[in-house]
Enzyme design. Structure first.
Site, PDB file in Angstrom:
ATOM      1  CG  HIS A  74      -7.968  -8.832  18.376  1.00 24.60           C
ATOM      2  ND1 HIS A  74      -6.907  -9.062  19.222  1.00 24.60           N
ATOM      3  CD2 HIS A  74      -7.841  -7.541  17.968  1.00 24.60           C
ATOM      4  CE1 HIS A  74      -6.165  -7.964  19.316  1.00 24.60           C
ATOM      5  NE2 HIS A  74      -6.728  -7.024  18.567  1.00 24.60           N
ATOM      6  CD  GLU A  97      -7.309 -14.092  18.085  1.00 20.46           C
ATOM      7  OE1 GLU A  97      -7.774 -13.166  17.391  1.00 20.46           O
ATOM      8  OE2 GLU A  97      -6.143 -14.069  18.519  1.00 20.46           O
ATOM      9  CB  CYS A 110      -3.207 -10.140  21.847  1.00 17.02           C
ATOM     10  SG  CYS A 110      -4.981  -9.796  22.031  1.00 17.02           S
ATOM     11  CB  CYS A 128      -7.455 -12.891  22.094  1.00 14.91           C
ATOM     12  SG  CYS A 128      -8.079 -11.642  20.935  1.00 14.91           S
TER      13      CYS A 128
END
Length: 149
Positions: free
Chosen positions: A80, A82, A108, A111
């Protein structure tokens, strides 16, 4: 001359630009990690370094969820945005403590746990992806969630 954006708009615009590097065919996500008004790192979603991207070999879709009703399709190939921003900061020995994360999509749960441990204090996003557990963890950790409209 156009109106000058405020800092949140400016950094969110940069997150959207970073998202154009995404190699995930399901969502272009970008993140910019900022300390004060200084960019610490950026990240976009894509395969781990040196591995084939979803855009090359397709997504690695798996059903993920705690109950049958909660099952959703998730790509397991993608790191991801992040996560990549936090990893890039670590590789460059840059502190993330007390920083703000600008990200195109709401983080999410996975993360969220990384963001909390990285010491990030504020998250600004503009596309909601409601994850009840992530939101609950952010609240308990005292991390501000701001939706940029």
């Amino acid at each position: 001359m156009s109106e000058r954006p405020d800092w949140d708009e400016y950094f969110m615009d940069l997150a959207h630009k970073v998202a154009t590097r995404s190699t995930c065919e399901r969502a272009d996500v970008g993140a910019v990690l900022v300390d004060g008004k200084r960019i610490v790192s950026t990240g976009y979603n894509g395969a781990p370094k040196g591995l084939p991207h979803c855009s090359e070999v397709g997504c690695l879709i798996k059903k993920v969820g705690d109950t049958e009703e909660e099952l959703e399709d998730h790509c397991r190939r993608t790191v991801h945005a992040e996560q990549n921003a936090i990893i890039q900061a670590a590789q460059n020995a840059a502190s993330t403590e007390g920083s703000t994360l600008y990200v195109t999509h709401q983080p999410c749960f996975m993360c969220a746990k990384m963001i909390i441990n990285a010491g990030i204090e504020r998250i600004v996003f503009d596309k909601e992806y409601e994850d009840v557990d992530a939101t609950r963890f952010f609240k308990k950790a005292g991390i501000a969630l701001d939706v940029l409209e």
